[in-house]
Scaffold this active site. Structure first.
Site, PDB file in Angstrom:
ATOM      1  N   GLY A 242       0.607  -1.073  -0.003  1.00 51.55           N
ATOM      2  CA  GLY A 242      -0.138  -0.108   0.170  1.00 51.55           C
ATOM      3  C   GLY A 242       0.722   1.330  -0.021  1.00 51.55           C
ATOM      4  N   PRO A 278       4.860  -4.350  -0.692  1.00 49.81           N
ATOM      5  CA  PRO A 278       4.364  -3.287  -1.778  1.00 49.81           C
ATOM      6  C   PRO A 278       4.248  -4.076  -3.284  1.00 49.81           C
ATOM      7  CG  PRO A 278       6.323  -2.369  -0.513  1.00 49.81           C
ATOM      8  CD  PRO A 278       6.196  -3.933  -0.365  1.00 49.81           C
ATOM      9  N   ARG A 316      -7.711   1.335 -14.639  1.00 47.34           N
ATOM     10  CA  ARG A 316      -7.978   2.155 -13.509  1.00 47.34           C
ATOM     11  C   ARG A 316      -8.783   3.347 -13.647  1.00 47.34           C
ATOM     12  NH1 ARG A 316      -4.111   4.339 -11.080  1.00 47.34           N
ATOM     13  NH2 ARG A 316      -4.745   3.628  -8.991  1.00 47.34           N
ATOM     14  N   CYS A 356     -17.355   0.610 -26.137  1.00 47.10           N
ATOM     15  CA  CYS A 356     -18.582   1.313 -26.042  1.00 47.10           C
ATOM     16  C   CYS A 356     -19.362   1.263 -24.610  1.00 47.10           C
ATOM     17  CB  CYS A 356     -19.717   0.383 -27.113  1.00 47.10           C
ATOM     18  SG  CYS A 356     -20.882   1.583 -27.828  1.00 47.10           S
TER      19      CYS A 356
HETATM   20  C1  LIG Z   1      -2.531  -5.693  -3.424  1.00 42.64           C
HETATM   21  C2  LIG Z   1      -1.815  -6.501  -2.388  1.00 42.64           C
HETATM   22  C3  LIG Z   1      -0.451  -5.956  -1.941  1.00 42.64           C
HETATM   23  C4  LIG Z   1       0.179  -4.754  -2.550  1.00 42.64           C
HETATM   24  O1  LIG Z   1      -0.591  -3.598  -2.706  1.00 42.64           O
HETATM   25  P1  LIG Z   1       0.025  -2.278  -3.437  1.00 42.64           P
HETATM   26  O2  LIG Z   1      -0.897  -1.075  -3.131  1.00 42.64           O
HETATM   27  O3  LIG Z   1       0.280  -2.503  -4.919  1.00 42.64           O
HETATM   28  O4  LIG Z   1       1.416  -2.177  -2.644  1.00 42.64           O
HETATM   29  C5  LIG Z   1       0.199  -6.245  -0.856  1.00 42.64           C
HETATM   30  N1  LIG Z   1      -0.519  -7.326  -0.155  1.00 42.64           N
HETATM   31  C6  LIG Z   1      -1.740  -8.050  -0.352  1.00 42.64           C
HETATM   32  C7  LIG Z   1      -2.308  -9.006   0.346  1.00 42.64           C
HETATM   33  C8  LIG Z   1      -2.358  -7.297  -1.819  1.00 42.64           C
HETATM   34  O5  LIG Z   1      -3.642  -7.930  -1.991  1.00 42.64           O
END
Ligand SMILES: *Cc1c(COP(=O)(O)O)cnc(C)c1O
Length: 440
Positions: A242, A278, A316, A356
């Site tokens: 994250g 991450p 996205r 579309c």
């Molecule tokens: C998607 C995910 C991540 C990575 O998230 P990012 O925002 O790309 O860093 C890490 N751990 C788990 C369990 C995830 O599902």
């Protein structure tokens, strides 16, 4: 060689060479994903410098390209996988079992069957279960290997509702049940090694307090679990990924140092190792999506620029209302060349794809140099959750990906054609696929 830990905290779309991008489309066609492996390495090194004693896993789902997995593995990352398919990719990229974590979110039976088979050959891999059912289903298949428990800390963070996973009941066992569930699993012979939580994507410097609170809860929980387990306690505490990246040109990059300090401090004294995982952070700014302009249309309210990439290429914006920077590389390459023809008026334009659906737009009324048919536009920060979310809606083949590494460029994933889209259906009607796969 430059010190990779000292690389810039963000690579903006403006930092890419427009003539290089333009020539890639000349050579490989459009739409085209481009990924710079050296930038992926730089992102890894900065993270490693900020978290020197943490275990770093790459969340494969951000970009599962084999070249990315190999690059990050060689840099020192382990691989966090969200499906059996991703575990297969990780092993194909040369990962050893101890470098692979499989995070099972409501895993299909087929995934577990495959995974438990793979575990017999790779007994060091780690499975992270997010429900007691998953633990039972693993036991049913004879699995008693390394087990981590995903907990739901009841705190969420992130840039959009759909990625705030911590507070969503779908993910993890309620934290207050973790001690009991893990003590049980240990009694049943599982090798309990860790606890895990991922509170969503898009953690930013201004959400540090929420991050601190979350990590502190994980630290407390790890101490409780270790005490309950006795013996050597837990091996690791995985606080997820994250780590945010600045999608907007005026957004500041994450201060990794502050995040690392806050994490360490909040975790407190602990025998277990810190693990982070991450995805986006490694690959987002290492990738761009190139797309050619097909139509330019004066509409009542705006100018609509129709391009050959759409929500099937990069989902996205349609799915999360995500902002991606956009640049006209044909104009910028001409300008860099001193070509006067590059002086184009700037006006608000809506860049839209060929699907579309009214949601199939990359930006609305954004000020850009007046587009012309045949121009190449670059959409920035497309390295994470770009190709991975691409799909074949509207019978659109998925695009090609090329990888750049120093002076080397190669196709890492071929462009699909319409045949690729219709093949499974043709195979079915030809009777080639007579046995339906086992249902879930
Ligand atoms: C998607 C995910 C991540 C990575 O998230 P990012 O925002 O790309 O860093 C890490 N751990 C788990 C369990 C995830 O599902």
């Amino acid at each position: 060689m430059t010190d990779l830990a000292e690389s810039p905290a963000v690579r903006r779309l403006a930092d890419w060479d427009p003539a290089d991008l333009q020539s890639l489309v000349g050579e490989y066609g459009s739409p085209l994903y481009v990924l710079d492996l050296e930038r992926v390495r730089q992102n890894y090194r900065r993270l490693e410098a900020a978290f020197p004693d943490a275990e770093i896993l790459y969340a494969v789902k951000a970009n599962a390209l084999g070249d990315v997995l190999t690059t990050l593995r060689e840099a020192g990352a382990g691989l966090e996988c969200a499906s059996a398919g991703e575990v297969k990719r990780a092993l194909d990229a040369g990962a050893s079992g101890d470098e692979v974590h499989y995070t099972a979110v409501n895993p299909p039976a087929r995934d577990l069957d495959w995974l438990v088979d793979a575990w017999r050959d790779h007994p060091d891999l780690t499975v992270t279960a997010g429900s007691e059912d998953t633990i039972d289903r693993l036991a049913d298949r004879g699995y008693n290997g390394r087990l981590c428990l995903r907990v739901n800390p009841g705190i969420g963070a992130g840039h959009h509702e759909k990625v705030r996973t911590g507070a969503a009941a779908k993910f993890g066992v309620p934290a207050e049940r973790a001690v009991e569930v893990l003590a049980n699993a240990a009694d049943r012979g599982f090798d309990v090694v860790g606890i895990h939580a991922h509170v969503g994507s898009g953690v930013s410097s201004d959400q540090l307090d929420a991050h601190r609170e979350f990590v502190a809860r994980m630290g407390d929980l790890a101490r409780d679990v270790s005490e309950a387990l006795g013996g050597s306690g837990l091996e690791f505490v995985d606080v997820g990924g994250g780590f945010g990246v600045p999608y907007r040109e005026d957004e500041e990059p994450l201060e990794l140092g502050s995040v690392a300090d806050a994490t360490r401090e909040a975790l407190g004294e602990l025998d277990a190792r810190l693990t982070i995982e991450p995805g986006r952070y490694f690959v987002a700014d290492a990738g761009v999506l190139l797309t050619a302009v097909n139509t330019v249309k004066a509409a009542r309210e705006t100018t609509v620029v129709g391009v050959d990439a759409g929500m099937t290429t990069l989902l996205r914006p349609a799915m999360y209302d995500a902002y991606h920077p956009i640049r006209n590389v044909t104009v910028d390459a001409a300008a860099a060349n001193g070509d006067d023809g590059s002086e184009r008026e700037r006006l608000p334009q809506t860049v839209a794809g060929p699907i579309c659906e009214s949601g199939d737009v990359f930006c609305s009324d954004r000020e850009l140099p007046k587009s012309e048919r045949g121009d190449v536009l670059a959409i920035g920060n497309a390295g994470a959750y770009g190709y991975e979310m691409a799909n074949q809606y509207n019978s659109r083949p998925r695009p090609a990906s090329v990888v750049v590494d120093g002076n080397a460029v190669w196709v890492s994933r071929q462009r699909e054609d319409v045949e690729d889209v219709i093949r499974p259906e043709r195979a079915a009607s030809d009777g080639l696929k007579t046995t339906p796969p086992r249902g879930e």
